[in-house]
Design a protein around this motif. Structure first.
Motif, mmCIF file in Angstrom:
data_model
loop_
_atom_site.group_PDB
_atom_site.id
_atom_site.type_symbol
_atom_site.label_atom_id
_atom_site.label_comp_id
_atom_site.label_asym_id
_atom_site.label_seq_id
_atom_site.Cartn_x
_atom_site.Cartn_y
_atom_site.Cartn_z
ATOM 1 N N GLY A 97 34.895 102.733 137.912
ATOM 2 C CA GLY A 97 34.601 103.140 136.545
ATOM 3 C C GLY A 97 34.594 104.641 136.356
ATOM 4 N N GLN A 98 35.128 105.346 137.358
ATOM 5 C CA GLN A 98 35.166 106.803 137.312
ATOM 6 C C GLN A 98 36.600 107.307 137.355
ATOM 7 N N GLY A 99 36.807 108.489 136.820
ATOM 8 C CA GLY A 99 38.109 109.122 136.856
ATOM 9 C C GLY A 99 38.129 110.264 137.854
ATOM 10 N N GLU A 100 38.957 111.239 137.585
ATOM 11 C CA GLU A 100 39.077 112.381 138.479
ATOM 12 C C GLU A 100 37.764 113.162 138.550
ATOM 13 N N LYS A 101 37.466 113.654 139.743
ATOM 14 C CA LYS A 101 36.266 114.451 140.003
ATOM 15 C C LYS A 101 34.987 113.714 139.615
ATOM 16 N N GLY A 102 35.023 112.379 139.693
ATOM 17 C CA GLY A 102 33.823 111.590 139.454
ATOM 18 C C GLY A 102 33.404 111.469 138.004
ATOM 19 N N VAL A 103 34.290 111.820 137.069
ATOM 20 C CA VAL A 103 33.957 111.684 135.647
ATOM 21 C C VAL A 103 33.744 110.212 135.317
ATOM 22 N N ILE A 104 32.599 109.895 134.745
ATOM 23 C CA ILE A 104 32.248 108.501 134.461
ATOM 24 C C ILE A 104 32.848 108.071 133.124
ATOM 25 N N HIS A 105 33.686 107.041 133.197
ATOM 26 C CA HIS A 105 34.299 106.488 131.990
ATOM 27 C C HIS A 105 33.529 105.282 131.448
ATOM 28 N N ASP A 106 32.805 104.592 132.313
ATOM 29 C CA ASP A 106 32.051 103.415 131.875
ATOM 30 C C ASP A 106 30.999 103.799 130.835
ATOM 31 N N ARG A 107 30.644 102.835 130.003
ATOM 32 C CA ARG A 107 29.536 102.987 129.072
ATOM 33 C C ARG A 107 28.672 101.726 129.160
ATOM 34 N N VAL A 108 27.411 101.875 128.808
ATOM 35 C CA VAL A 108 26.500 100.736 128.727
ATOM 36 C C VAL A 108 26.115 100.557 127.265
ATOM 37 N N SER A 109 26.160 99.328 126.792
ATOM 38 C CA SER A 109 25.729 99.024 125.428
ATOM 39 C C SER A 109 24.784 97.838 125.448
ATOM 40 N N ILE A 110 23.835 97.838 124.529
ATOM 41 C CA ILE A 110 22.870 96.735 124.399
ATOM 42 C C ILE A 110 22.990 96.175 122.987
ATOM 43 N N TRP A 111 22.999 94.845 122.894
ATOM 44 C CA TRP A 111 23.266 94.147 121.640
ATOM 45 C C TRP A 111 22.200 93.095 121.374
ATOM 46 N N ARG A 112 21.930 92.872 120.080
ATOM 47 C CA ARG A 112 20.991 91.823 119.663
ATOM 48 C C ARG A 112 21.569 91.058 118.485
ATOM 49 N N ARG A 113 21.110 89.839 118.333
ATOM 50 C CA ARG A 113 21.515 89.034 117.175
ATOM 51 C C ARG A 113 20.960 89.661 115.886
ATOM 52 N N ARG A 114 21.772 89.637 114.842
ATOM 53 C CA ARG A 114 21.350 90.229 113.569
ATOM 54 C C ARG A 114 20.313 89.373 112.869
ATOM 55 N N ASN A 115 20.390 88.071 113.067
ATOM 56 C CA ASN A 115 19.471 87.180 112.340
ATOM 57 C C ASN A 115 18.418 86.605 113.263
#
Length: 283
Positions: free
Chosen positions: A265-283
């Motif tokens: 999940g990293q690119g050149e020189k250890g640059v982190i491309h991954d992201r973390v997201s958290i989701w919930r139901r709207r209702n």
């Protein structure tokens, strides 16, 4: 099964090309029977998940909760497409009752082997909480049969963790993937879907799996579960900022760049491309 072999992406793509449409999941069963060393399987949990469980506890809640009568219970965590089960074992070490789902019987056996051989590696994080129960189950993510087998109702999971599952599925299954999460996740704010978004940096026109998976793709599919999402001829999701989210969809409540992640999940020189997201139901 003839024994483990190291599978390269081109080998995986060749096998899965033989399984089209609804038979796509059978391709993963064939892969596990062919050899269980997948190129993105690192043999240990992604540190981004560990950091999330520690640093974002205020968002997702802890492993112990109380019901309406004030009785304590362990919250349930699910990892669909859990591979060798390393993330399941990590969640259990934090105190969750953790469930790992795999379509392949061979994969489930690999999970049980991981638990037996490396149980000491997944140390209990809080002795006052203890370790949660671990359950590995064979089944189709899109079917209810495995839920009945483990005795968990729809909307019965407090935490769902999705990593190398969204990107492993054929993009044609993404609408169903999003809809299914709304059916498995407990009501808001109890239920939290944690997505470790990968691979965000892959060329959108590159073949998969893992299929290129932008943050915009997660946003569009989870905001409009079950609906077809348009991609342009370059493989980029068409994001319409004026399009209202579905009331049955999920809402993103947190999004960040993790401090640590696997090297894939990293690119050149250890640059982190991954992201973390958290989701919930709207209702």
């Amino acid at each position: 099964m003839t024994g483990p072999t190291n599978l390269e992406p081109k080998d995986i793509q060749a096998v899965l090309a033989q399984y089209q449409g609804d038979r796509y999941v059978d391709g993963w069963d064939a892969l596990w029977n062919k050899g269980d060393n997948l190129p993105w399987d690192k043999g240990f949990p992604n540190p981004a998940l560990e950091d999330t469980l520690v640093q974002r506890r205020g968002t997702i809640g802890g492993p112990i909760a109380e019901d309406a009568q004030g009785k304590s219970y362990r919250r349930k965590a699910l990892v669909p497409g859990c591979g060798r089960g390393v993330d399941v074992l990590l969640l259990a070490s934090f105190g969750y009752d953790a469930y790992g789902l795999e379509y392949s019987a061979t994969a489930v056996e690999a999970c049980k082997k991981e638990e037996a051989e490396n149980s000491g590696w997944y140390r209990v994080r809080d002795q006052t909480v203890g370790r949660g129960q671990v359950t590995f189950v064979q089944g189709d993510f899109f079917s209810d049969a495995w839920l009945q087998q483990i005795g968990v109702p729809l909307n019965g999971f407090d935490v769902v963790y999705d990593y190398t599952f969204f990107c492993a599925l054929s993009p044609s299954l993404r609408p169903q993937w999003a809809l299914r999460h709304t059916q498995l996740l407990a009501p808001s704010p109890t239920g939290n879907l944690i997505c470790l978004e990968f691979p965000r940096h892959k060329d959108p026109q590159s073949p998969g799996p893992p299929f290129p998976s932008s943050s915009e793709a997660y946003m569009e599919h989870l905001s409009h579960p079950g609906e077809d999402i348009a991609y342009d001829n370059k493989g980029v999701v068409k994001h319409d900022p004026l399009r209202a989210p579905s009331q049955s969809g999920l809402e993103r409540v947190a999004y960040w760049q993790p401090e640590r992640t696997h090297e894939v999940g990293q690119g050149e020189k250890g640059v982190i491309h991954d992201r973390v997201s958290i989701w919930r139901r709207r209702n």
